[in-house]
Design a protein around this motif. Sequence first.
Motif, PDB file in Angstrom:
ATOM      1  N   ARG A 239       8.415  -3.596  -4.764  1.00 36.42           N
ATOM      2  CA  ARG A 239       9.227  -2.674  -3.962  1.00 36.42           C
ATOM      3  C   ARG A 239       8.390  -1.504  -3.461  1.00 36.42           C
ATOM      4  O   ARG A 239       8.567  -1.044  -2.324  1.00 36.42           O
ATOM      5  N   LEU A 240       7.477  -1.023  -4.283  1.00 33.86           N
ATOM      6  CA  LEU A 240       6.630   0.095  -3.868  1.00 33.86           C
ATOM      7  C   LEU A 240       5.766  -0.300  -2.676  1.00 33.86           C
ATOM      8  O   LEU A 240       5.679   0.437  -1.683  1.00 33.86           O
ATOM      9  N   ALA A 241       5.112  -1.456  -2.767  1.00 31.55           N
ATOM     10  CA  ALA A 241       4.257  -1.903  -1.667  1.00 31.55           C
ATOM     11  C   ALA A 241       5.061  -2.065  -0.387  1.00 31.55           C
ATOM     12  O   ALA A 241       4.612  -1.678   0.704  1.00 31.55           O
ATOM     13  N   ALA A 242       6.258  -2.617  -0.492  1.00 29.94           N
ATOM     14  CA  ALA A 242       7.098  -2.795   0.687  1.00 29.94           C
ATOM     15  C   ALA A 242       7.526  -1.459   1.274  1.00 29.94           C
ATOM     16  O   ALA A 242       7.553  -1.274   2.498  1.00 29.94           O
ATOM     17  N   SER A 243       7.851  -0.512   0.415  1.00 28.26           N
ATOM     18  CA  SER A 243       8.293   0.794   0.916  1.00 28.26           C
ATOM     19  C   SER A 243       7.161   1.545   1.593  1.00 28.26           C
ATOM     20  O   SER A 243       7.398   2.303   2.543  1.00 28.26           O
ATOM     21  N   TYR A 244       5.924   1.364   1.138  1.00 30.53           N
ATOM     22  CA  TYR A 244       4.778   1.933   1.845  1.00 30.53           C
ATOM     23  C   TYR A 244       4.734   1.411   3.288  1.00 30.53           C
ATOM     24  O   TYR A 244       4.499   2.170   4.235  1.00 30.53           O
ATOM     25  N   MET A 245       4.921   0.106   3.441  1.00 27.34           N
ATOM     26  CA  MET A 245       4.846  -0.487   4.768  1.00 27.34           C
ATOM     27  C   MET A 245       5.950   0.046   5.669  1.00 27.34           C
ATOM     28  O   MET A 245       5.702   0.442   6.814  1.00 27.34           O
ATOM     29  N   ALA A 246       7.177   0.071   5.180  1.00 23.21           N
ATOM     30  CA  ALA A 246       8.292   0.556   5.993  1.00 23.21           C
ATOM     31  C   ALA A 246       8.118   2.019   6.361  1.00 23.21           C
ATOM     32  O   ALA A 246       8.548   2.449   7.438  1.00 23.21           O
ATOM     33  N   ASN A 258      -4.400   4.510 -10.761  1.00 21.59           N
ATOM     34  CA  ASN A 258      -3.438   5.206  -9.906  1.00 21.59           C
ATOM     35  C   ASN A 258      -2.142   4.423  -9.728  1.00 21.59           C
ATOM     36  O   ASN A 258      -1.317   4.804  -8.895  1.00 21.59           O
ATOM     37  N   ILE A 259      -1.976   3.355 -10.493  1.00 19.97           N
ATOM     38  CA  ILE A 259      -0.734   2.590 -10.449  1.00 19.97           C
ATOM     39  C   ILE A 259       0.009   2.830 -11.758  1.00 19.97           C
ATOM     40  O   ILE A 259      -0.439   2.444 -12.834  1.00 19.97           O
ATOM     41  N   ASN A 260       1.140   3.473 -11.630  1.00 19.03           N
ATOM     42  CA  ASN A 260       1.968   3.837 -12.765  1.00 19.03           C
ATOM     43  C   ASN A 260       2.833   2.639 -13.162  1.00 19.03           C
ATOM     44  O   ASN A 260       3.337   1.933 -12.289  1.00 19.03           O
ATOM     45  N   VAL A 261       3.037   2.405 -14.468  1.00 19.12           N
ATOM     46  CA  VAL A 261       3.846   1.262 -14.875  1.00 19.12           C
ATOM     47  C   VAL A 261       5.323   1.462 -14.560  1.00 19.12           C
ATOM     48  O   VAL A 261       6.109   0.515 -14.653  1.00 19.12           O
ATOM     49  N   THR A 262       5.733   2.671 -14.182  1.00 14.76           N
ATOM     50  CA  THR A 262       7.086   2.870 -13.670  1.00 14.76           C
ATOM     51  C   THR A 262       7.166   2.546 -12.181  1.00 14.76           C
ATOM     52  O   THR A 262       8.241   2.644 -11.588  1.00 14.76           O
ATOM     53  N   ALA A 263       6.048   2.177 -11.572  1.00 12.31           N
ATOM     54  CA  ALA A 263       5.971   1.842 -10.144  1.00 12.31           C
ATOM     55  C   ALA A 263       6.343   3.016  -9.264  1.00 12.31           C
ATOM     56  O   ALA A 263       6.824   2.839  -8.144  1.00 12.31           O
ATOM     57  N   GLU A 264       6.100   4.228  -9.743  1.00 14.21           N
ATOM     58  CA  GLU A 264       6.271   5.422  -8.923  1.00 14.21           C
ATOM     59  C   GLU A 264       4.931   5.756  -8.265  1.00 14.21           C
ATOM     60  O   GLU A 264       3.911   5.846  -8.938  1.00 14.21           O
ATOM     61  N   SER A 265       4.956   5.950  -6.977  1.00 14.38           N
ATOM     62  CA  SER A 265       3.753   6.375  -6.271  1.00 14.38           C
ATOM     63  C   SER A 265       3.400   7.793  -6.706  1.00 14.38           C
ATOM     64  O   SER A 265       4.274   8.652  -6.831  1.00 14.38           O
ATOM     65  N   PHE A 266       2.100   8.032  -6.933  1.00 11.37           N
ATOM     66  CA  PHE A 266       1.704   9.386  -7.332  1.00 11.37           C
ATOM     67  C   PHE A 266       0.215   9.581  -7.076  1.00 11.37           C
ATOM     68  O   PHE A 266      -0.490   8.675  -6.682  1.00 11.37           O
ATOM     69  N   ASP A 267      -0.241  10.800  -7.255  1.00 13.83           N
ATOM     70  CA  ASP A 267      -1.640  11.193  -7.164  1.00 13.83           C
ATOM     71  C   ASP A 267      -2.185  10.968  -5.752  1.00 13.83           C
ATOM     72  O   ASP A 267      -2.897  10.005  -5.482  1.00 13.83           O
ATOM     73  N   TYR A 268      -1.854  11.912  -4.876  1.00 10.18           N
ATOM     74  CA  TYR A 268      -2.160  11.767  -3.457  1.00 10.18           C
ATOM     75  C   TYR A 268      -3.449  12.491  -3.089  1.00 10.18           C
ATOM     76  O   TYR A 268      -3.532  13.710  -3.178  1.00 10.18           O
ATOM     77  N   GLY A 269      -4.442  11.699  -2.682  1.00 10.93           N
ATOM     78  CA  GLY A 269      -5.707  12.238  -2.220  1.00 10.93           C
ATOM     79  C   GLY A 269      -5.853  12.036  -0.721  1.00 10.93           C
ATOM     80  O   GLY A 269      -5.285  12.783   0.070  1.00 10.93           O
ATOM     81  N   PRO A 270      -6.576  10.991  -0.291  1.00 11.04           N
ATOM     82  CA  PRO A 270      -6.834  10.797   1.145  1.00 11.04           C
ATOM     83  C   PRO A 270      -5.730  10.021   1.864  1.00 11.04           C
ATOM     84  O   PRO A 270      -5.988   9.110   2.654  1.00 11.04           O
ATOM     85  N   ILE A 301      -2.182  -3.840  -4.740  1.00 11.60           N
ATOM     86  CA  ILE A 301      -1.303  -3.556  -5.880  1.00 11.60           C
ATOM     87  C   ILE A 301      -1.151  -4.785  -6.755  1.00 11.60           C
ATOM     88  O   ILE A 301      -1.167  -4.687  -7.993  1.00 11.60           O
ATOM     89  N   LEU A 302      -1.028  -5.959  -6.145  1.00 11.36           N
ATOM     90  CA  LEU A 302      -0.944  -7.184  -6.949  1.00 11.36           C
ATOM     91  C   LEU A 302      -2.212  -7.380  -7.758  1.00 11.36           C
ATOM     92  O   LEU A 302      -2.154  -7.804  -8.927  1.00 11.36           O
ATOM     93  N   TRP A 303      -3.370  -7.099  -7.186  1.00 13.75           N
ATOM     94  CA  TRP A 303      -4.625  -7.215  -7.928  1.00 13.75           C
ATOM     95  C   TRP A 303      -4.587  -6.325  -9.172  1.00 13.75           C
ATOM     96  O   TRP A 303      -4.998  -6.743 -10.264  1.00 13.75           O
TER      97      TRP A 303
END
Length: 463
Positions: A239-246, A258-270, A301-303
Amino acid sequence: MPDAPQAAPFRPETAILSLGDDFYDPVKAADFPQTILRFRNQRAAETVGLGDLDEAAWLRHFGRFEALPGSLEQPLALRYHGHQFRNYNPDIGDGRGFLFAQLRDADGRLLDLGTKGSGQTPYSRFGDGRLTLKGGVREVLATEMLEALGVNTSRTFSLIETGETLERNDEPSPTRSAVLVRLNHGHIRIGTFQRLAFFQQEDELRRLTDYCLIELYGDQPGEDGPGRLLDHVVSGTARLAASYMAAGFVHGVLNSDNINVTAESFDYGPWRFAKTWDPRFTAAYFDQQGLYAFGRQAEAILWDVYQLAGTLALISPVEPLQAAVDAFPARFEAAMRAAILGRLGVKPKSEEDDLALMGVLESALMRGGVEIDRFFFDWAGGRRRGASPADYSGEAFAGLEQALAGYEPSHPLDHPYWGDAVPCSMHIEEVEAIWARIAEADDWSAFEAKVAAIRRMGEAMRG
């Protein structure tokens, strides 16, 4: 999230301590010369019982890191490893941040207050443990925009300028410093599991798995716990990967730490928001191979999820882990349909119709060159609305109206936002212009106006 949430009681927590000393190191925050409040997320504070703090108390807790009553007595730098651009690094951990406090929301879910720029820790290596004020401003803008667009993201809780000058190689220096506090449901990363697997700590892996199931997913431990945890992570990250695309968003650094096991996006750099639907678009100047390009984010993300599966193989049969990761592509496809239809503001139809629409829409965006935000603004509710500078008469958009036939709006479009001349966007030029006014004249008006505009867009998109 509603803009005027009902105030919740403060419910402090110390659940992380149940994991034991091998998961963290007690640390102290830096002693900053100043604490100047630049952003306070009152909306988020109300949801966790901290909305009544006056400014002096806010600065003590989130600038000086005086402990919140009943929560952690001392900040904890969390230990983890991770793959960074596919290269394993055992020498990382919380290097300029720590877990400051834990608490529960009104629904009883565990929340973490974590920091960025709070000083050096045992994992700082050669870094100063600080955050630039520009980096903090950028993170506020990213999290506010992503939250409004429906991405499962950490929320920036506080940004405080700290009165130091910093030297950085990748931006004009000296530059101003800040400390940021983020709110999310957990700071356990895939890299947290990787560290335990690296040291073959099977008992600790089981303990961490149980902690994540109980505290982060409201699930139960058990012999099949690793497989169920991985299944949760697969669903959430798809769901996270899909929401990035949308959202048209490129995180930029989708490393396993940088991938949280709660699947919350975080830690924004570039990070960047792509203007057009260009699968090759990258956010980081150092991502020269396009590993984390816009169109490769699900793959990346799958990797990382495969790396989590590899760690859990130490304490689980392989079959349920393989079944979980094998489910990612189908769940991502379903999540993409939901995310795109959600951004378009239409109700789903049949799977066949939705897939056909997805194909037409993605092709039109790629070939037509219309800005992503402009497109979804103009076609909100499934019908082209009003005047627009965008040209939809070309061959790229020829089948779009036919593909949208029969789709119904998912919510009313009566919010004044939908009558604006231009959609709310967050492209790099505007980010730089907002920062320039702060850097040159300490003028925060454009920043404050942008946050207000983003939240107004979020209200409109929720109907």
